[in-house]
Design a protein around this motif. Structure first.
Motif, PDB file in Angstrom:
ATOM      1  N   ASP A  27       0.520  -1.301  -0.364  1.00 28.41           N
ATOM      2  CA  ASP A  27      -0.114  -0.177  -0.507  1.00 28.41           C
ATOM      3  C   ASP A  27       1.333   1.322  -0.749  1.00 28.41           C
ATOM      4  O   ASP A  27       1.955   1.372   0.898  1.00 28.41           O
ATOM      5  N   CYS A  28       0.600   2.162  -0.285  1.00 24.68           N
ATOM      6  CA  CYS A  28       1.441   3.031  -0.639  1.00 24.68           C
ATOM      7  C   CYS A  28       0.532   5.241  -1.382  1.00 24.68           C
ATOM      8  O   CYS A  28      -0.729   4.804  -1.825  1.00 24.68           O
ATOM      9  N   SER A  29       0.704   6.207  -1.750  1.00 24.07           N
ATOM     10  CA  SER A  29       0.006   7.061  -1.725  1.00 24.07           C
ATOM     11  C   SER A  29       0.714   7.450  -3.226  1.00 24.07           C
ATOM     12  O   SER A  29      -0.045   7.784  -3.454  1.00 24.07           O
ATOM     13  N   ASP A  30       1.693   7.039  -3.585  1.00 26.81           N
ATOM     14  CA  ASP A  30       2.252   7.290  -4.641  1.00 26.81           C
ATOM     15  C   ASP A  30       3.061   6.001  -5.740  1.00 26.81           C
ATOM     16  O   ASP A  30       3.769   5.721  -5.427  1.00 26.81           O
ATOM     17  N   PRO A  31       1.562   5.088  -6.562  1.00 29.77           N
ATOM     18  CA  PRO A  31       2.535   4.481  -7.004  1.00 29.77           C
ATOM     19  C   PRO A  31       3.664   4.460  -8.065  1.00 29.77           C
ATOM     20  O   PRO A  31       4.193   3.594  -8.268  1.00 29.77           O
ATOM     21  N   ASN A  50      -1.188   2.348 -14.175  1.00 25.81           N
ATOM     22  CA  ASN A  50      -1.534   2.829 -13.661  1.00 25.81           C
ATOM     23  C   ASN A  50      -1.193   4.197 -13.026  1.00 25.81           C
ATOM     24  O   ASN A  50      -1.240   4.586 -13.243  1.00 25.81           O
ATOM     25  N   GLY A  51      -0.902   2.991 -11.888  1.00 25.49           N
ATOM     26  CA  GLY A  51      -1.351   3.556 -10.697  1.00 25.49           C
ATOM     27  C   GLY A  51      -2.774   3.801  -9.956  1.00 25.49           C
ATOM     28  O   GLY A  51      -2.807   4.038  -8.935  1.00 25.49           O
ATOM     29  N   ARG A  52      -3.731   3.680 -11.123  1.00 29.21           N
ATOM     30  CA  ARG A  52      -5.181   4.523 -10.197  1.00 29.21           C
ATOM     31  C   ARG A  52      -6.046   3.048 -11.057  1.00 29.21           C
ATOM     32  O   ARG A  52      -6.875   2.379 -11.200  1.00 29.21           O
ATOM     33  N   PRO A  53      -5.982   1.867  -9.081  1.00 34.75           N
ATOM     34  CA  PRO A  53      -4.671   2.286  -8.689  1.00 34.75           C
ATOM     35  C   PRO A  53      -3.910   1.068  -8.539  1.00 34.75           C
ATOM     36  O   PRO A  53      -3.102   1.280  -7.011  1.00 34.75           O
ATOM     37  N   TYR A  54      -3.382   0.819  -9.153  1.00 38.36           N
ATOM     38  CA  TYR A  54      -2.731  -0.056  -9.360  1.00 38.36           C
ATOM     39  C   TYR A  54      -1.498  -0.115 -10.446  1.00 38.36           C
ATOM     40  O   TYR A  54      -1.184  -0.022 -11.387  1.00 38.36           O
ATOM     41  N   ILE A  55       0.011  -0.878  -9.712  1.00 34.74           N
ATOM     42  CA  ILE A  55       0.941  -1.311 -10.986  1.00 34.74           C
ATOM     43  C   ILE A  55       1.199  -2.410 -10.263  1.00 34.74           C
ATOM     44  O   ILE A  55       1.667  -2.756  -9.293  1.00 34.74           O
ATOM     45  N   THR A  56       1.279  -3.694 -11.518  1.00 29.85           N
ATOM     46  CA  THR A  56       1.849  -5.077 -11.129  1.00 29.85           C
ATOM     47  C   THR A  56       3.585  -5.008 -11.317  1.00 29.85           C
ATOM     48  O   THR A  56       2.873  -4.731 -12.682  1.00 29.85           O
ATOM     49  N   LEU A  57       4.495  -5.266 -10.752  1.00 25.74           N
ATOM     50  CA  LEU A  57       5.616  -5.556 -11.175  1.00 25.74           C
ATOM     51  C   LEU A  57       6.268  -7.335 -11.215  1.00 25.74           C
ATOM     52  O   LEU A  57       5.488  -7.743  -9.887  1.00 25.74           O
ATOM     53  N   SER A  58       6.446  -7.857 -12.440  1.00 23.67           N
ATOM     54  CA  SER A  58       7.224  -9.134 -12.096  1.00 23.67           C
ATOM     55  C   SER A  58       8.612  -9.624 -13.083  1.00 23.67           C
ATOM     56  O   SER A  58       8.421  -8.418 -13.797  1.00 23.67           O
ATOM     57  N   ASP A  59       8.236 -10.857 -13.405  1.00 22.23           N
ATOM     58  CA  ASP A  59       9.068 -10.998 -14.764  1.00 22.23           C
ATOM     59  C   ASP A  59       8.433 -11.846 -15.515  1.00 22.23           C
ATOM     60  O   ASP A  59       7.187 -12.859 -14.978  1.00 22.23           O
ATOM     61  N   THR A  70       2.982  -5.810  -6.800  1.00 19.59           N
ATOM     62  CA  THR A  70       1.266  -5.080  -6.587  1.00 19.59           C
ATOM     63  C   THR A  70       1.260  -3.901  -5.855  1.00 19.59           C
ATOM     64  O   THR A  70       1.786  -3.859  -4.626  1.00 19.59           O
ATOM     65  N   ILE A  71       1.210  -2.978  -6.225  1.00 20.38           N
ATOM     66  CA  ILE A  71       1.939  -1.248  -5.666  1.00 20.38           C
ATOM     67  C   ILE A  71       0.470  -0.799  -5.619  1.00 20.38           C
ATOM     68  O   ILE A  71      -0.083  -0.712  -7.021  1.00 20.38           O
ATOM     69  N   GLN A  72      -0.284  -0.721  -4.656  1.00 20.64           N
ATOM     70  CA  GLN A  72      -1.385  -0.329  -4.642  1.00 20.64           C
ATOM     71  C   GLN A  72      -1.516   0.956  -3.831  1.00 20.64           C
ATOM     72  O   GLN A  72      -1.858   0.973  -3.197  1.00 20.64           O
ATOM     73  N   ARG A  73      -2.408   2.473  -5.116  1.00 12.13           N
ATOM     74  CA  ARG A  73      -2.834   3.364  -3.786  1.00 12.13           C
ATOM     75  C   ARG A  73      -3.336   3.303  -2.552  1.00 12.13           C
ATOM     76  O   ARG A  73      -4.666   2.428  -3.350  1.00 12.13           O
ATOM     77  N   VAL A  74      -3.720   3.793  -1.928  1.00  9.00           N
ATOM     78  CA  VAL A  74      -4.924   3.646  -1.156  1.00  9.00           C
ATOM     79  C   VAL A  74      -4.815   5.434  -0.177  1.00  9.00           C
ATOM     80  O   VAL A  74      -3.752   5.905  -0.530  1.00  9.00           O
TER      81      VAL A  74
END
Length: 141
Positions: A27-31, A50-59, A70-74
């Motif tokens: 969880d974060c405020s700035d994905p 796009n960070g609204r609300p998720y960005i997922t990083l993987s290989d 997964t980086i999630q805007r809260v």
């Protein structure tokens, strides 16, 4: 008959949902900023969202036990220490800590070989925080 370790795959198979990999959501405020940090920190090549609300990083090829981050805007800010955190394992703690600081992390508690020369189970850890203050450890043996 010899004793052997219990077969842990049976229970997962019986439920019809065997565990294949592990993903973690942060969880974060700035994905965007948080994803930039973690993508460089762990070296995941793929980035989706796009960070609204998720960005997922993987290989693309997989092969890691950690399948994705997964980086999630809260809406709420971090207010307390996390109850769970990532451990990043390395063979060269000093170089890895220096690299992560250059990416935007901060050292919260350096590894202390004087008070804990053998660490925990032979491992030493430096407690760090990502750019939004989420704790993680850099661990070496």
């Amino acid at each position: 008959m010899s004793e052997s370790a219990p077969d842990t795959t049976d229970s997962a198979t019986e439920t019809g949902s065997p565990l294949r990999a592990v993903g973690v959501t942060i969880d974060c405020s700035d994905p965007e900023r948080t994803a930039d940090f973690w993508q460089a920190a762990v070296g995941f090549a793929q980035r989706v969202g796009n960070g609204r609300p998720y960005i997922t990083l993987s290989d693309a090829g997989g092969g890691r036990m950690l399948n994705h981050l997964t980086i999630q805007r809260v809406p709420e800010a971090k207010t307390a220490k996390l109850r769970a955190h990532l451990d990043l394992f390395t063979g060269d703690m000093d170089s890895e800590v220096t690299r992560l600081v250059a990416l935007g992390a901060t050292v919260l508690v350096p590894a202390n070989t004087e008070t804990e020369p053998d660490g925990h189970l032979g491992f030493r850890a430096t407690v760090m925080a990502d750019p939004e203050g989420s704790e993680f450890c850099v661990v070496s043996r």
